[in-house]
Design a protein around this motif. Structure first.
Motif, PDB file in Angstrom:
ATOM      1  N   MET A 128      32.713  -9.764  57.832  1.00 11.58           N
ATOM      2  CA  MET A 128      31.756 -10.495  56.992  1.00 11.58           C
ATOM      3  C   MET A 128      30.477 -10.877  57.725  1.00 11.58           C
ATOM      4  O   MET A 128      29.408 -10.940  57.122  1.00 11.58           O
ATOM      5  N   THR A 129      30.578 -11.121  59.007  1.00 10.83           N
ATOM      6  CA  THR A 129      29.424 -11.654  59.742  1.00 10.83           C
ATOM      7  C   THR A 129      28.742 -10.662  60.668  1.00 10.83           C
ATOM      8  O   THR A 129      27.620 -10.910  61.110  1.00 10.83           O
ATOM      9  N   ARG A 130      29.397  -9.547  60.974  1.00  8.53           N
ATOM     10  CA  ARG A 130      28.847  -8.636  61.981  1.00  8.53           C
ATOM     11  C   ARG A 130      28.660  -7.201  61.489  1.00  8.53           C
ATOM     12  O   ARG A 130      28.293  -6.335  62.284  1.00  8.53           O
ATOM     13  N   THR A 131      28.912  -6.938  60.218  1.00  9.08           N
ATOM     14  CA  THR A 131      28.785  -5.561  59.736  1.00  9.08           C
ATOM     15  C   THR A 131      27.902  -5.501  58.489  1.00  9.08           C
ATOM     16  O   THR A 131      27.807  -6.478  57.738  1.00  9.08           O
ATOM     17  N   PRO A 132      27.261  -4.357  58.253  1.00  6.72           N
ATOM     18  CA  PRO A 132      26.454  -4.192  57.032  1.00  6.72           C
ATOM     19  C   PRO A 132      27.279  -4.341  55.756  1.00  6.72           C
ATOM     20  O   PRO A 132      26.778  -4.853  54.744  1.00  6.72           O
ATOM     21  N   VAL A 133      28.540  -3.903  55.805  1.00 10.97           N
ATOM     22  CA  VAL A 133      29.391  -4.010  54.616  1.00 10.97           C
ATOM     23  C   VAL A 133      29.608  -5.475  54.243  1.00 10.97           C
ATOM     24  O   VAL A 133      29.502  -5.858  53.071  1.00 10.97           O
ATOM     25  N   GLY A 134      29.910  -6.308  55.232  1.00 13.84           N
ATOM     26  CA  GLY A 134      30.121  -7.727  54.963  1.00 13.84           C
ATOM     27  C   GLY A 134      28.876  -8.381  54.390  1.00 13.84           C
ATOM     28  O   GLY A 134      28.948  -9.161  53.432  1.00 13.84           O
TER      29      GLY A 134
END
Length: 326
Positions: A181-187
């Motif tokens: 959630m905090t470190r990826t484009p998907v999140g």
């Protein structure tokens, strides 16, 4: 500083949980024993794993009512594999049911994405289908403890550094989803789609694909929870976790995940689960009937939804005032 902290949903939940535990301890001091609190967390671990998946779906302005049915079908398949082929390594069984759960979740995602069917209609339908598939697979028969291998039943209970593996798996799920959630484009896309799907399109985000991925995550976590459920309780049957989807959604709402999408946090979801977990562990201790427990849980959900709606409305008014000032 203190006033700002008290406006934070996670801080308020922590205070509420501590106050609740303190009140219970006044009557039953043993409730606050470290060993008992560890058991409360362990009892809540499956709910935490499921709430993390539901949170991802709700953030995108969707909902997954089929999570408990997915859990039940995945858990039954895990039990059937173990009963028929007890020599299959447990990690392979877990991978198989996680993949099955993700596939079942992808069905929801595809129907929402490609056919543009309302999520509540899609998942209500697949809920019934998945429950029906369990009956077709088993003809209503149960798989009991004596049909399961010792290794299959032992894994969730196996102690590791003082805590059962089940608890550690929930901690691992929390860490993995937090990083997602905090470190990826998907999140970040989950939040963007839920916050404003039309604006998300202009930033290059595929709204339908993002919702599809959220459903895959939700389904995969439900598949994992399916194995953990049947192995922990050493039984698999058609009505496993019947109605549990309400607890999952309740935990998310209590944790501050907005049903309108775009607002929420992993910490909030976990704290919402712990709040429900403390209540569910405490009510039987103080001799509250199961029917009254349902009423209390329902009341907590309504209060949480009302608080969320009021908070979001208040934020909206502030934005309007700033716009008018300009």
């Amino acid at each position: 500083m203190m006033a700002k902290l008290l406006k934070n949903r996670e801080v308020l939940l922590v205070i509420a949980i501590i106050a609740l535990v303190f009140l219970i301890a006044l009557r039953f001091p043993g409730f606050v024993a470290p060993a008992n609190l560890a058991r409360v967390y362990n009892d809540t671990s499956i709910l935490i794993i499921l709430a993390l998946g539901q949170m991802a779906v709700i953030l995108t302005r969707c909902i997954d009512l089929s999570m408990a049915a997915n859990l039940a079908l995945s858990g039954m398949v895990a039990a059937m594999i173990n009963a028929a082929f007890p020599g299959v390594p447990i990690p392979l069984v877990i991978l198989a049911v996680v993949a099955l759960g993700a596939a079942l979740g992808s069905v929801n995602g595809l129907l929402v994405w490609k056919l543009d069917i309302p999520p509540i209609v899609v998942t209500l339908g697949t809920l019934t289908i998945y429950r029906g598939l369990i009956f077709l697979l088993t003809n209503g028969a149960w798989i009991n403890a004596h049909q399961m291998s010792d290794a299959f039943k032992a894994l969730p209970r196996t102690p590791l550094i003082g805590f059962p593996v089940l608890s550690w798996l929930s901690v691992l799920a929390i860490a993995a989803v937090y990083l997602l959630m905090t470190r990826t484009p998907v999140g970040r896309a989950f939040f963007a789609v839920g916050g404003n799907p039309h604006a998300a399109v202009y930033t290059g985000i595929d709204v339908g694909r993002t919702r599809f991925l959220a459903y895959c995550l939700s389904g995969g976590l439900a598949g994992l929870a399916g194995y953990l459920w049947v192995s922990r309780y050493a039984v698999a049957y058609v009505d496993i976790a019947a109605g549990f989807e309400l607890d999952i959604i309740a935990a998310c709402v209590i944790g501050g995940i907005s049903i309108a999408g775009g607002i929420g946090s992993v910490g909030g979801a976990v704290l919402g689960c712990l709040f429900l977990g403390v209540i569910k562990n405490a009510l039987p201790v103080i001799n509250i009937s199961p029917f009254a427990q349902l009423a209390i849980s329902g009341t907590v959900i309504i209060i949480a939804v009302a608080v969320n709606a009021r908070t979001e409305k208040r934020k909206g008014r502030v934005i309007l005032k700033k716009a008018e000032a300009v």
